[in-house]
Every structure is written in C-alpha cells, then in structure tokens.
Write a protein that holds these residues in place. Sequence first.
Motif, PDB file in Angstrom:
ATOM      1  N   LEU A 153       4.371   1.354   1.203  1.00 10.44           N
ATOM      2  CA  LEU A 153       3.554   0.450   0.394  1.00 10.44           C
ATOM      3  C   LEU A 153       2.115   0.913   0.386  1.00 10.44           C
ATOM      4  CD1 LEU A 153       4.599  -3.255   0.989  1.00 10.44           C
ATOM      5  CD2 LEU A 153       4.891  -1.802  -0.994  1.00 10.44           C
ATOM      6  N   ILE A 155       0.750   3.930   0.959  1.00 13.71           N
ATOM      7  CA  ILE A 155       0.428   5.113   0.157  1.00 13.71           C
ATOM      8  C   ILE A 155       0.712   4.859  -1.320  1.00 13.71           C
ATOM      9  CG2 ILE A 155       0.636   6.815   2.016  1.00 13.71           C
ATOM     10  CD1 ILE A 155       3.276   7.628   0.925  1.00 13.71           C
ATOM     11  N   ALA A 156       1.671   3.969  -1.614  1.00 15.31           N
ATOM     12  CA  ALA A 156       1.934   3.670  -3.020  1.00 15.31           C
ATOM     13  C   ALA A 156       0.724   2.984  -3.642  1.00 15.31           C
ATOM     14  CB  ALA A 156       3.174   2.796  -3.163  1.00 15.31           C
ATOM     15  N   VAL A 157       0.187   1.974  -2.944  1.00 14.09           N
ATOM     16  CA  VAL A 157      -0.943   1.228  -3.495  1.00 14.09           C
ATOM     17  C   VAL A 157      -2.178   2.113  -3.587  1.00 14.09           C
ATOM     18  CG1 VAL A 157      -2.522  -0.679  -3.111  1.00 14.09           C
ATOM     19  CG2 VAL A 157      -0.095  -0.981  -2.700  1.00 14.09           C
TER      20      VAL A 157
END
Lengths: 306, 326
Positions: A153, A155-157
Amino acid sequence: MDIKVKNMVQPSMDGMDLSVSPAKRMWILAWNSAAFKFGFFIFGALMLTALVYPEFSSVDPTKMNYRARLLPPIFVGDWTSAHPLGTDQLGRDLLLRCLVGLRYSVLIGVTTVVLMFILGCGLGLVSGYKGGVIDTIIMRLTDAQLSIPMIILAIAVLGVSRPTVPAIIIVLGMAGWPLYARVARSVTMSERQREYIRGERVLGASDWRILFLFIAPAVLPPIAFVAILDVARMMIFESILGFLGLGVQPPTPTFGNIIADGRKYLINAWWVATMPGIFLLVTLTSLNLMGSAFEKARNQVLKGEH
Amino acid sequence: MFILGFLTRRILQGFIVLFLVTFAIFTLLRVVPGDPARLIVGGMAPDNVVAQKAEELGLNDPIPVQFITYLGQLVQGDMGNSFLRPKSGAIVGASEYDDPTRGNRAQVLDLILERLPLTLQLAGVSIVFCLLIAFPLGVAGGLRPGSWMDRLAFFAGSLFVSMPNFWLGIVLAMLISVKMGLLPSIGYKGFSYTILPAFVLAIELAPFVIRTLTVSIAQVMQEEFITIAPIRGLTPFRIVFAHAIRNASIPLLNLFGIQLGTLLGGVLVVEYIFDYPGLGLLTINSVLQRDFPLIQGIAIFISGIFVFINIIVDLAATAIDPRLEY
C-alpha cells in the motif's frame, strides 16, 4: 501482571526501594544499564552534530563541484582533505549530506511514531474503556489492518502520488497504529477494573477525566520501548522508500537516495554508498540499544527481580 | 468438533479481511492521480482512442459500480489483465502507441503464479539461514541470562535490527560477488543465485527470533517440569532439546505469523536489489509502472496468503501444545 507485582513483597536484588512505583523502577533500571547509556551518548552526539554542523559549515549540501568529484574519505587518502567522508559523483560533501539526511530521517521517524502513538493509543483507550460494539469495531479494524500488506500500500500510494514529507509521514503512520491500539486497549481493560478507578467513579469523576488523568499514564510504560524501537524502524522504512525513489525527492539528500546514487559508483568509489549506510547503522543501533534496554528493564520489573 | 468451529470462524474472518483489503486498495488506486486508460494505450495515443478505451474498461462508471464488477470477476478467479505486460513475459517499459502486443496482455493471476515459486524458495532458504544464525545465539542467551552469551545475543540482535537491508545487500553483492567472485548475485540462473539474497533476508529476520527465543527459553527454564527434570534422570541435552526448545517454539511460531509483513517487505527490497525475478520484483515494477490490475491482484493475493498462514500457524501451535485452545 502489573497488579500482581505491585502487591507482592519482593526482595530487591540491588536494594532499590520497593515503595517506588514499578514504572519509576523501570526508568531507573533502564537508565542505569550500559546499553542505554551507550546508545544515549551516541545518539545525542549524532543529533547535536546534525543540528549544529550544517549550520556552521560554509558548504551547501546540494552544491556541486565538478573538480572535487568522488574524493575519498580522509582516512583513505588525504588527511588534509576538506571532506571528512569524501564527496559523491557531483562533488558534494558526503558528511554534510549524511547529516542533512539524518535530520530528515529523524524528523520523519519521530513524527510518524507520534502520529501512530496518538492514533493508536486514542483508539485503544476508547476501545478498552467503552467496550461493547465500539470495542468490536475497533479491534476488527486493527485485525484487518494487520493482515494488509502495508508495504505494498505504501509504495503504491507514494508511487502514484508525489512523495512529500507529510505524505510519507501519513502513509507510514497509517501502517503502524494497530499495535499501539492493542497494547493501549489491554492496559486500559486491566486498569479499569482496579479499586482506585472505581473509587474515582464513585467520587463523580467523568469518563474523560479518568481516561486521561489515570489510565493514560499507565499506558505509557509498556509502550515507551515500542515507540523508541519504532522510531528506528520508521527510519529504516524512510530510507527504503528513498532508495526506491519514493522518499523525499532530490536534491534534498536522504540516506536512501544517497545510497541509491552511490550504488552506480560502487566499483570506483565504494564510500559514496557505504558511508551513509554506516552512518544510518550507527544511528539506528544507538536507538535500538536504548529501546531494548527499556524492554529488558520492563521484563525485569515485571518478573519482580528488582 | 472444536477444530471445525475454529476453521469456519477463521475462514469467515479471513474473507472479511480480504474484502476490506480489496476495498481499500481499489479505492486508493482510483483516488490517486493517474489515468489508467492513458497508460494502457500509451502516451502518444490520440484523445479519442483514450476515451474509447476508458469506456471499454468501464472507467467512466461510478467507483462503487466498478468495484462490484471487479468483485464479481474476482470470485470467478479472474483478476483481470495486466495493463502493460504481454503474454510472452517480456517486460515493456512505457509502451509505444503501435505496440503490436497491446491486444495480448497477460492474466494477472498467471503473472503472480509464475513468480511465486522463486519467492517461496527465497523465503524458505532465508528462514533456514535465519534459524541457523538465531538458534545458537537465542538458546545460549536464554539458558544463561546475564552471561556474556546473553549479552552477545542482545548486541547481535540490536545490530542486526539496525541493518538497512538494501544497504547490506549492496555491500555484500559488492564484496562477495564482485570483489571475491564467490557467489552470483544479479538475476536468477540457478539455486546459487538464491543464497546471497536469502542471507540478507535472514539477517533482517534474525533479531526477532533471537529476542523471542532468549525470553521464552529463559521463561521455560524456570518452570517446574524443567527444574525437576534432572531428578527424573534426564540428561541436560535432552532437557534443553526435547523440553525447553519444544515449549519455546510456540512463541516462535506466533512470531512467524506476526513477522510475515517484515518478511514480505524484506522480499520486496531484496528482490529489487538482486534483480531476483520473484513476486517482490514484480510488485515493485508494477508499482513503478502503475500497472493497477497487477498491484491490486498482488495485494489481494498476498493478503490471502497472510490469512492462510496465520490459520496454519494457530493450528500448528495447538498441535505442539494441546493445552492451547482454538
């Protein structure tokens, strides 16, 4: 655990006065351990240097100097060099960059832990004190959060939005609060049952007064060491994000982006990637020694050895 | 009978968790900036092509509708297609408008399953290394609290936990692969490529194991059944290995369930450093390329593994110590 120890008469090994509360005994024990003093001294010295040195240095950590590219640290080459840890591929002073990186790292680490602490303890206190439906909802929420792969989450955000300091703090903080909520809840639940709390309630104290004046202080000791260890953990996360290019953006130096840059020059100039790593390692070790000394002291106090 | 009730409860809870994860990641990826349709057709495509693609993918529907459609596909085991990766497995960067493989994207689930074995191998080897490092330190420290071995375990733990994994990986790759030429480190062409990344991961996991072992062994050694064991004529070796370690291994199992997140984070970073073609590298690349279906699929898949392993851990703990209740 806490209750038992308080009421039992235990022979104290070093003759510490048993009328002193367990929390205080824990602080004293931790303070007296060699590991804590060692960690405290190193961390203090590093922080002082990080605060003072860049202010009085005549060089700018982002200033490039092509004639001074990839100079080795003084203990490898020239002892008279103006760059104690050498310079990077653009001729910027590594010591200065590490110190500025340390500022960001500690700033992000500490703020993140404060955020997790407030969020987690707040929810945990309410959850443990109120019980019932509120408790169930908050606890299921922590369960869910603990089984989400937070790193993905994070690194995705940060990967799709622009990573700024507040964004990094919020993302990391969101990942860590459930542990605090759990500890705060369990302490609140055991504290709530105790005689003096019931006494307060009979005397007419409001829920908020009881929560903040009496229960909140009891939550602090078991969480203190977790918080110190977490500062170190968050600093590692910050450097990982920086390394992946998802941390504070260049030209601002952070441990992660210095190491990521230095990696390309590892064969010819090992110090660019190695020095910031050692710097970070020493800082984190000092923090972890302090945190672990606390943990040990707490275990000893709970076991009734002191 | 107990076990059935336990399993139903845990599996139900697991599905709730999975639902929450799906919801969270789905919403997050749609709230953050970035146009998926533009990503799929490429930066050079004319606007009408982008709009057509968005319509085709249902991106113009309200988010709740999209979410329900996605859930519907998910229950059928369909995680959708990658935005960028062709079936051939070749990795394309920012794709061209006239990329011939565009109509032929790989299934997310296939991509995940293809990479999974390598990651499991990495995780397995690293757990073995981790136990090899942590067991002697942790057990020795726990048997003699306050001794130099206990102190060694304490300082080793503090040092290991402070080691930034990506830095250790870079330095070890430099020293062991480049300077000494002992082990390969970049990519994957055989088992030897797993050793160095697994070692870095093991160092990251070891401090938790050392700490847990030290504390739990010290605790078990004070229990009555251990203190009277010499009277029963048991050798110290047998007492430690058959009784103390067996009982101390339950906190260790629970630790494994809790530290899965650490293991996963480590896998991501270590695979990235060593260019090890497992699930971690796939995750990082999918995030850097904004391949939304792939990110979503991986997050849900990994949460599923988390839930599954935690159920197994609880079952295993009760198998070791029948006193524990479900």
